[in-house]
Design a protein around this motif. Sequence first.
Motif, PDB file in Angstrom:
ATOM      1  N   ALA A 145     -30.069  -0.550 -19.923  1.00 52.98           N
ATOM      2  CA  ALA A 145     -31.152   0.315 -20.391  1.00 52.98           C
ATOM      3  C   ALA A 145     -32.471  -0.194 -19.826  1.00 52.98           C
ATOM      4  CB  ALA A 145     -31.210   0.351 -21.911  1.00 52.98           C
ATOM      5  N   VAL A 146     -33.314   0.724 -19.388  1.00 48.29           N
ATOM      6  CA  VAL A 146     -34.637   0.372 -18.869  1.00 48.29           C
ATOM      7  C   VAL A 146     -35.589   0.105 -20.030  1.00 48.29           C
ATOM      8  CG1 VAL A 146     -36.609   1.182 -17.522  1.00 48.29           C
ATOM      9  CG2 VAL A 146     -34.283   1.800 -16.825  1.00 48.29           C
ATOM     10  N   ILE A 147     -36.397  -0.946 -19.911  1.00 45.41           N
ATOM     11  CA  ILE A 147     -37.473  -1.179 -20.872  1.00 45.41           C
ATOM     12  C   ILE A 147     -38.773  -1.373 -20.100  1.00 45.41           C
ATOM     13  CG2 ILE A 147     -35.979  -2.162 -22.649  1.00 45.41           C
ATOM     14  CD1 ILE A 147     -37.019  -4.938 -21.830  1.00 45.41           C
ATOM     15  N   CYS A 148     -39.852  -0.838 -20.646  1.00 48.02           N
ATOM     16  CA  CYS A 148     -41.157  -0.895 -19.981  1.00 48.02           C
ATOM     17  C   CYS A 148     -42.228  -1.333 -20.976  1.00 48.02           C
ATOM     18  CB  CYS A 148     -41.515   0.462 -19.392  1.00 48.02           C
ATOM     19  SG  CYS A 148     -40.199   1.219 -18.422  1.00 48.02           S
ATOM     20  N   PRO A 149     -42.188  -2.578 -21.411  1.00 50.53           N
ATOM     21  CA  PRO A 149     -43.174  -3.043 -22.396  1.00 50.53           C
ATOM     22  C   PRO A 149     -44.586  -3.090 -21.806  1.00 50.53           C
ATOM     23  CG  PRO A 149     -41.879  -4.875 -21.579  1.00 50.53           C
ATOM     24  CD  PRO A 149     -41.245  -3.641 -21.031  1.00 50.53           C
ATOM     25  N   LYS A 150     -45.564  -2.914 -22.683  1.00 51.29           N
ATOM     26  CA  LYS A 150     -46.956  -2.949 -22.249  1.00 51.29           C
ATOM     27  C   LYS A 150     -47.329  -4.314 -21.701  1.00 51.29           C
ATOM     28  CE  LYS A 150     -49.283   0.526 -25.107  1.00 51.29           C
ATOM     29  NZ  LYS A 150     -50.327   0.718 -26.137  1.00 51.29           N
ATOM     30  N   ALA A 151     -48.261  -4.319 -20.778  1.00 55.57           N
ATOM     31  CA  ALA A 151     -48.735  -5.575 -20.197  1.00 55.57           C
ATOM     32  C   ALA A 151     -49.614  -6.317 -21.202  1.00 55.57           C
ATOM     33  CB  ALA A 151     -49.512  -5.298 -18.912  1.00 55.57           C
ATOM     34  N   GLY A 152     -49.296  -7.573 -21.454  1.00 49.56           N
ATOM     35  CA  GLY A 152     -50.144  -8.426 -22.276  1.00 49.56           C
ATOM     36  C   GLY A 152     -50.185  -8.096 -23.746  1.00 49.56           C
ATOM     37  N   GLN A 153     -49.227  -7.297 -24.240  1.00 42.62           N
ATOM     38  CA  GLN A 153     -49.253  -6.885 -25.639  1.00 42.62           C
ATOM     39  C   GLN A 153     -47.842  -6.923 -26.212  1.00 42.62           C
ATOM     40  OE1 GLN A 153     -51.425  -3.244 -26.508  1.00 42.62           O
ATOM     41  NE2 GLN A 153     -49.943  -2.690 -28.081  1.00 42.62           N
ATOM     42  N   TRP A 154     -47.673  -7.558 -27.375  1.00 46.02           N
ATOM     43  CA  TRP A 154     -46.359  -7.604 -27.999  1.00 46.02           C
ATOM     44  C   TRP A 154     -45.964  -6.212 -28.474  1.00 46.02           C
ATOM     45  CZ3 TRP A 154     -43.031 -11.326 -27.418  1.00 46.02           C
ATOM     46  CH2 TRP A 154     -43.488 -12.628 -27.156  1.00 46.02           C
ATOM     47  N   SER A 155     -44.728  -5.826 -28.167  1.00 41.70           N
ATOM     48  CA  SER A 155     -44.216  -4.510 -28.542  1.00 41.70           C
ATOM     49  C   SER A 155     -42.830  -4.659 -29.147  1.00 41.70           C
ATOM     50  CB  SER A 155     -44.123  -3.579 -27.327  1.00 41.70           C
ATOM     51  OG  SER A 155     -45.361  -3.424 -26.684  1.00 41.70           O
ATOM     52  N   THR A 156     -42.515  -3.799 -30.102  1.00 40.33           N
ATOM     53  CA  THR A 156     -41.163  -3.707 -30.647  1.00 40.33           C
ATOM     54  C   THR A 156     -40.519  -2.460 -30.054  1.00 40.33           C
ATOM     55  OG1 THR A 156     -41.797  -4.803 -32.706  1.00 40.33           O
ATOM     56  CG2 THR A 156     -39.764  -3.508 -32.720  1.00 40.33           C
ATOM     57  N   ILE A 157     -39.533  -2.673 -29.207  1.00 39.49           N
ATOM     58  CA  ILE A 157     -38.876  -1.571 -28.508  1.00 39.49           C
ATOM     59  C   ILE A 157     -37.495  -1.359 -29.114  1.00 39.49           C
ATOM     60  CG2 ILE A 157     -37.958  -0.789 -26.291  1.00 39.49           C
ATOM     61  CD1 ILE A 157     -40.153  -2.336 -24.916  1.00 39.49           C
ATOM     62  N   VAL A 158     -37.217  -0.150 -29.554  1.00 38.68           N
ATOM     63  CA  VAL A 158     -35.929   0.194 -30.146  1.00 38.68           C
ATOM     64  C   VAL A 158     -35.178   1.112 -29.185  1.00 38.68           C
ATOM     65  CG1 VAL A 158     -34.737   1.234 -32.108  1.00 38.68           C
ATOM     66  CG2 VAL A 158     -36.876  -0.021 -32.479  1.00 38.68           C
ATOM     67  N   ILE A 159     -34.008   0.663 -28.744  1.00 41.77           N
ATOM     68  CA  ILE A 159     -33.201   1.422 -27.786  1.00 41.77           C
ATOM     69  C   ILE A 159     -31.930   1.898 -28.480  1.00 41.77           C
ATOM     70  CG2 ILE A 159     -32.171   1.422 -25.495  1.00 41.77           C
ATOM     71  CD1 ILE A 159     -33.613  -1.263 -25.006  1.00 41.77           C
ATOM     72  N   PRO A 160     -31.735   3.196 -28.669  1.00 40.17           N
ATOM     73  CA  PRO A 160     -30.492   3.683 -29.288  1.00 40.17           C
ATOM     74  C   PRO A 160     -29.294   3.366 -28.410  1.00 40.17           C
ATOM     75  CG  PRO A 160     -31.745   5.506 -28.366  1.00 40.17           C
ATOM     76  CD  PRO A 160     -32.630   4.309 -28.282  1.00 40.17           C
ATOM     77  N   PHE A 161     -28.148   3.123 -29.024  1.00 38.29           N
ATOM     78  CA  PHE A 161     -26.945   2.851 -28.248  1.00 38.29           C
ATOM     79  C   PHE A 161     -26.666   3.971 -27.245  1.00 38.29           C
ATOM     80  CE2 PHE A 161     -24.781   0.043 -31.735  1.00 38.29           C
ATOM     81  CZ  PHE A 161     -25.696  -0.964 -31.464  1.00 38.29           C
ATOM     82  N   SER A 162     -27.010   5.203 -27.618  1.00 34.21           N
ATOM     83  CA  SER A 162     -26.754   6.346 -26.737  1.00 34.21           C
ATOM     84  C   SER A 162     -27.631   6.317 -25.493  1.00 34.21           C
ATOM     85  CB  SER A 162     -26.990   7.662 -27.485  1.00 34.21           C
ATOM     86  OG  SER A 162     -28.348   7.760 -27.881  1.00 34.21           O
ATOM     87  N   GLY A 163     -28.641   5.436 -25.466  1.00 34.42           N
ATOM     88  CA  GLY A 163     -29.530   5.362 -24.322  1.00 34.42           C
ATOM     89  C   GLY A 163     -29.048   4.433 -23.221  1.00 34.42           C
ATOM     90  N   PHE A 164     -27.880   3.810 -23.406  1.00 36.69           N
ATOM     91  CA  PHE A 164     -27.362   2.890 -22.394  1.00 36.69           C
ATOM     92  C   PHE A 164     -26.426   3.613 -21.430  1.00 36.69           C
ATOM     93  CE2 PHE A 164     -28.848   0.000 -25.564  1.00 36.69           C
ATOM     94  CZ  PHE A 164     -29.157  -1.176 -24.893  1.00 36.69           C
ATOM     95  N   LEU A 165     -26.480   3.170 -20.186  1.00 33.90           N
ATOM     96  CA  LEU A 165     -25.605   3.703 -19.137  1.00 33.90           C
ATOM     97  C   LEU A 165     -24.620   2.617 -18.733  1.00 33.90           C
ATOM     98  CD1 LEU A 165     -25.335   6.288 -17.270  1.00 33.90           C
ATOM     99  CD2 LEU A 165     -26.557   4.946 -15.557  1.00 33.90           C
ATOM    100  N   LEU A 166     -23.347   2.955 -18.680  1.00 31.90           N
ATOM    101  CA  LEU A 166     -22.328   1.997 -18.261  1.00 31.90           C
ATOM    102  C   LEU A 166     -22.320   1.892 -16.744  1.00 31.90           C
ATOM    103  CD1 LEU A 166     -20.007   0.141 -19.190  1.00 31.90           C
ATOM    104  CD2 LEU A 166     -18.475   2.115 -18.999  1.00 31.90           C
ATOM    105  N   SER A 167     -22.378   0.659 -16.235  1.00 35.66           N
ATOM    106  CA  SER A 167     -22.419   0.449 -14.791  1.00 35.66           C
ATOM    107  C   SER A 167     -21.353  -0.564 -14.379  1.00 35.66           C
ATOM    108  CB  SER A 167     -23.799  -0.054 -14.353  1.00 35.66           C
ATOM    109  OG  SER A 167     -23.991  -1.394 -14.765  1.00 35.66           O
ATOM    110  N   PHE A 168     -21.010  -0.520 -13.094  1.00 31.76           N
ATOM    111  CA  PHE A 168     -20.061  -1.470 -12.526  1.00 31.76           C
ATOM    112  C   PHE A 168     -20.556  -1.877 -11.149  1.00 31.76           C
ATOM    113  CE2 PHE A 168     -16.186  -2.380  -9.981  1.00 31.76           C
ATOM    114  CZ  PHE A 168     -15.729  -3.467 -10.698  1.00 31.76           C
ATOM    115  N   ARG A 169     -20.801  -3.170 -10.971  1.00 29.94           N
ATOM    116  CA  ARG A 169     -21.328  -3.712  -9.720  1.00 29.94           C
ATOM    117  C   ARG A 169     -22.639  -3.015  -9.304  1.00 29.94           C
ATOM    118  NH1 ARG A 169     -17.866  -7.050  -6.889  1.00 29.94           N
ATOM    119  NH2 ARG A 169     -15.711  -7.113  -7.638  1.00 29.94           N
ATOM    120  N   GLY A 170     -23.500  -2.744 -10.295  1.00 34.93           N
ATOM    121  CA  GLY A 170     -24.808  -2.175 -10.005  1.00 34.93           C
ATOM    122  C   GLY A 170     -24.829  -0.685  -9.768  1.00 34.93           C
ATOM    123  N   ARG A 171     -23.708   0.001 -10.011  1.00 36.76           N
ATOM    124  CA  ARG A 171     -23.657   1.451  -9.816  1.00 36.76           C
ATOM    125  C   ARG A 171     -23.172   2.124 -11.092  1.00 36.76           C
ATOM    126  NH1 ARG A 171     -23.778   2.891  -4.353  1.00 36.76           N
ATOM    127  NH2 ARG A 171     -23.615   1.137  -2.905  1.00 36.76           N
TER     128      ARG A 171
END
Length: 229
Positions: A145-171
Amino acid sequence: MKFANYLSELVLAHNRTLKNAWEGGVGRRTPAELSRDVVTFSGGFSPKQWKLFSDSSMGGNSTVHWEYDEEKDCAVFHGNLDLTVPEKSKTNRMGFGATVSPNFLPLRRFEYLNAFELEVRGDGRNYIFNVTPNMLGDDLMLYQAVICPKAGQWSTIVIPFSGFLLSFRGRAYEGQRPLDSATAVQKVGFLMAERKDGPYRLEVKSIRAVRDVGRKKRYDPFDDPEELQ
């Protein structure tokens, strides 16, 4: 599949509707049962137990470090990306660094939970959060899953399980299987593979599995985390 297309698939995966209602006794669970620590870095931890990977194993010049910052009381994933492909290289792509936790013993399952919560501080760059499932002992199979936290600021990022992509060898893996509460998780980690030279730094205080019930809009890694509450 080109990396740019693969990254786009990761982002699109975040925008899928949560299909499961996660019913069946959830309302009878205590708050402690609906939130579980995966890894906590606050209070100290041993970074030497984590493994590091970079393109240096293929002749590249990228660097990667995973350390504990005692003053800030957090883990720090940092290094420098160098996309230069050395002459006579067997690959046409360089520029990545990764860190991976030791295997969880026993394996982790997150019953009644449906998201990962990361407390992080970034530098404006895009990172990938990796979850390694126990699939026939194959460490090359990852939920990402991609995360893009803000620069220089603490963030709480919540990623739903449905937001993950299954990959194999980077594809992207053709036989997609959803990450859910029954998935046996073997380890977690972070990857920097943004197609841009230069330093990177991600500070991490904790990784938790939670039940996310209050979200007003579907997760997009490029949204402001404060606006998702």
